[in-house]
Scaffold this motif. Structure first.
Motif, PDB file in Angstrom:
ATOM      1  N   ALA A  15      37.510 -30.731  21.095  1.00  0.00           N
ATOM      2  CA  ALA A  15      37.307 -31.894  21.963  1.00  0.00           C
ATOM      3  C   ALA A  15      38.368 -31.935  23.063  1.00  0.00           C
ATOM      4  O   ALA A  15      38.049 -32.188  24.231  1.00  0.00           O
ATOM      5  CB  ALA A  15      37.348 -33.177  21.142  1.00  0.00           C
ATOM      6  N   LEU A  16      39.617 -31.668  22.712  1.00  0.00           N
ATOM      7  CA  LEU A  16      40.684 -31.691  23.715  1.00  0.00           C
ATOM      8  C   LEU A  16      40.530 -30.561  24.726  1.00  0.00           C
ATOM      9  O   LEU A  16      40.848 -30.731  25.905  1.00  0.00           O
ATOM     10  CB  LEU A  16      42.046 -31.636  23.044  1.00  0.00           C
ATOM     11  N   ALA A  17      40.040 -29.420  24.273  1.00  0.00           N
ATOM     12  CA  ALA A  17      39.782 -28.319  25.210  1.00  0.00           C
ATOM     13  C   ALA A  17      38.688 -28.711  26.207  1.00  0.00           C
ATOM     14  O   ALA A  17      38.790 -28.437  27.406  1.00  0.00           O
ATOM     15  CB  ALA A  17      39.387 -27.061  24.452  1.00  0.00           C
ATOM     16  N   ARG A  18      37.650 -29.381  25.704  1.00  0.00           N
ATOM     17  CA  ARG A  18      36.563 -29.829  26.582  1.00  0.00           C
ATOM     18  C   ARG A  18      37.046 -30.915  27.541  1.00  0.00           C
ATOM     19  O   ARG A  18      36.629 -30.957  28.702  1.00  0.00           O
ATOM     20  CB  ARG A  18      35.398 -30.332  25.748  1.00  0.00           C
ATOM     21  N   VAL A  19      37.922 -31.793  27.070  1.00  0.00           N
ATOM     22  CA  VAL A  19      38.480 -32.831  27.943  1.00  0.00           C
ATOM     23  C   VAL A  19      39.330 -32.193  29.034  1.00  0.00           C
ATOM     24  O   VAL A  19      39.273 -32.603  30.197  1.00  0.00           O
ATOM     25  CB  VAL A  19      39.311 -33.842  27.119  1.00  0.00           C
ATOM     26  N   ALA A  51      37.109 -30.845  31.694  1.00  0.00           N
ATOM     27  CA  ALA A  51      36.397 -31.901  32.426  1.00  0.00           C
ATOM     28  C   ALA A  51      37.327 -32.612  33.409  1.00  0.00           C
ATOM     29  O   ALA A  51      36.906 -32.979  34.512  1.00  0.00           O
ATOM     30  CB  ALA A  51      35.792 -32.906  31.458  1.00  0.00           C
ATOM     31  N   ALA A  52      38.570 -32.827  33.023  1.00  0.00           N
ATOM     32  CA  ALA A  52      39.531 -33.532  33.882  1.00  0.00           C
ATOM     33  C   ALA A  52      40.366 -32.506  34.628  1.00  0.00           C
ATOM     34  O   ALA A  52      41.404 -32.064  34.154  1.00  0.00           O
ATOM     35  CB  ALA A  52      40.412 -34.443  33.039  1.00  0.00           C
ATOM     36  N   SER A  53      39.920 -32.143  35.821  1.00  0.00           N
ATOM     37  CA  SER A  53      40.608 -31.094  36.579  1.00  0.00           C
ATOM     38  C   SER A  53      41.914 -31.576  37.207  1.00  0.00           C
ATOM     39  O   SER A  53      42.721 -30.764  37.634  1.00  0.00           O
ATOM     40  CB  SER A  53      39.673 -30.562  37.657  1.00  0.00           C
ATOM     41  N   ASP A  54      42.146 -32.878  37.268  1.00  0.00           N
ATOM     42  CA  ASP A  54      43.366 -33.405  37.875  1.00  0.00           C
ATOM     43  C   ASP A  54      44.444 -33.745  36.856  1.00  0.00           C
ATOM     44  O   ASP A  54      45.345 -34.533  37.130  1.00  0.00           O
ATOM     45  CB  ASP A  54      43.034 -34.630  38.726  1.00  0.00           C
ATOM     46  N   TRP A  55      44.400 -33.146  35.687  1.00  0.00           N
ATOM     47  CA  TRP A  55      45.359 -33.412  34.613  1.00  0.00           C
ATOM     48  C   TRP A  55      46.761 -33.018  35.058  1.00  0.00           C
ATOM     49  O   TRP A  55      47.006 -31.905  35.503  1.00  0.00           O
ATOM     50  CB  TRP A  55      44.973 -32.595  33.391  1.00  0.00           C
ATOM     51  N   PHE A  95      44.699 -40.182  20.014  1.00  0.00           N
ATOM     52  CA  PHE A  95      44.340 -41.523  19.579  1.00  0.00           C
ATOM     53  C   PHE A  95      42.940 -41.894  20.065  1.00  0.00           C
ATOM     54  O   PHE A  95      42.126 -42.432  19.307  1.00  0.00           O
ATOM     55  CB  PHE A  95      45.379 -42.518  20.110  1.00  0.00           C
ATOM     56  N   LEU A  96      42.640 -41.580  21.313  1.00  0.00           N
ATOM     57  CA  LEU A  96      41.307 -41.873  21.859  1.00  0.00           C
ATOM     58  C   LEU A  96      40.229 -41.089  21.132  1.00  0.00           C
ATOM     59  O   LEU A  96      39.123 -41.594  20.916  1.00  0.00           O
ATOM     60  CB  LEU A  96      41.275 -41.564  23.353  1.00  0.00           C
ATOM     61  N   HIS A  97      40.524 -39.860  20.727  1.00  0.00           N
ATOM     62  CA  HIS A  97      39.571 -39.065  19.950  1.00  0.00           C
ATOM     63  C   HIS A  97      39.290 -39.734  18.613  1.00  0.00           C
ATOM     64  O   HIS A  97      38.145 -39.834  18.171  1.00  0.00           O
ATOM     65  CB  HIS A  97      40.111 -37.650  19.744  1.00  0.00           C
ATOM     66  N   ALA A  98      40.340 -40.223  17.963  1.00  0.00           N
ATOM     67  CA  ALA A  98      40.163 -40.885  16.666  1.00  0.00           C
ATOM     68  C   ALA A  98      39.326 -42.154  16.815  1.00  0.00           C
ATOM     69  O   ALA A  98      38.433 -42.418  16.005  1.00  0.00           O
ATOM     70  CB  ALA A  98      41.526 -41.213  16.057  1.00  0.00           C
ATOM     71  N   ARG A 130      31.715 -38.191  26.120  1.00  0.00           N
ATOM     72  CA  ARG A 130      30.941 -37.147  25.413  1.00  0.00           C
ATOM     73  C   ARG A 130      31.838 -36.034  24.898  1.00  0.00           C
ATOM     74  O   ARG A 130      31.614 -35.514  23.811  1.00  0.00           O
ATOM     75  CB  ARG A 130      29.878 -36.563  26.338  1.00  0.00           C
ATOM     76  N   GLN A 131      32.824 -35.655  25.675  1.00  0.00           N
ATOM     77  CA  GLN A 131      33.723 -34.583  25.240  1.00  0.00           C
ATOM     78  C   GLN A 131      34.524 -35.004  24.008  1.00  0.00           C
ATOM     79  O   GLN A 131      34.785 -34.184  23.128  1.00  0.00           O
ATOM     80  CB  GLN A 131      34.683 -34.192  26.369  1.00  0.00           C
ATOM     81  N   LEU A 132      34.899 -36.265  23.923  1.00  0.00           N
ATOM     82  CA  LEU A 132      35.682 -36.734  22.779  1.00  0.00           C
ATOM     83  C   LEU A 132      34.836 -36.963  21.535  1.00  0.00           C
ATOM     84  O   LEU A 132      35.375 -37.145  20.450  1.00  0.00           O
ATOM     85  CB  LEU A 132      36.416 -38.031  23.134  1.00  0.00           C
TER      86      LEU A 132
END
Length: 170
Positions: free
Chosen positions: A136-140, A143-147, A101-104, A126-128
């Motif tokens: 984009a999700l792969a880049r996110v 970037a977010a190592s604490d997922w 949803f955030l990507h859209a 920027r990733q989104l």
């Protein structure tokens, strides 16, 4: 209908096929935020505002002769949108669909800032911005190592307010 059924269903109860259908619906989603008038003006020959500064500058180019009156119109644009999304382990079942949803939203509107937080705040705007949702999700994800880890909500909100709030909320 299928769309109504998807609106009421919990993400945990969805099958892979239903999640894919929900992601397709999310891509078509449009936020109904009204445009806001800014304090800036833009030149418009039929605008309701008389632009005195441009009129005087044009007359000076003609040796002080007033040949025409310049007009302007107020600039309207969508308000800025700042999104903070929890990606801790307890929210993992909702996070994947929410990031779609955030990507859209990020690719549909200008001036969207997206932050993910778990144990720290990560700016993923920027990733989104990449058009391909999978890329984009792969880049996110990188970037977010604490997922999917722990959460420190209070610490993350303080960090957001100190590092980012003045830049993105202004």
């Amino acid at each position: 209908s299928d769309q109504e059924r998807l609106q009421q269903m919990d993400f945990e109860a969805m099958s892979a096929e239903e999640i894919a259908a929900a992601k397709r619906e999310i891509r078509r989603l449009v936020l109904p935020l009204d445009l806001r008038r800014t304090r800036r003006n833009r030149p418009d020959p039929n605008g309701p505002i008389t632009d005195l500064r441009r009129t005087i500058r044009a007359s000076l180019r003609q040796g002080g002769e007033l040949l025409g009156i310049a007009h302007a119109r107020r600039v309207v644009r969508p308000p800025p949108l700042v999104v903070l999304c929890d990606i801790s382990g307890s929210m993992e079942r909702y996070t994947r669909v929410l990031v779609h949803f955030l990507h859209a939203i990020t690719n549909d509107r200008p001036r969207v800032s997206t932050f993910l937080f778990g144990t720290r705040v990560t700016n993923v705007t920027r990733q989104l911005r990449h058009r391909d949702v999978d890329h984009a999700l792969a880049r996110v994800g990188t970037a977010a190592s604490d997922w999917g880890g722990g959460t420190r909500i209070g610490h993350c909100l303080v960090e957001f307010n100190r590092r980012w709030a003045r830049r993105v909320l202004g």
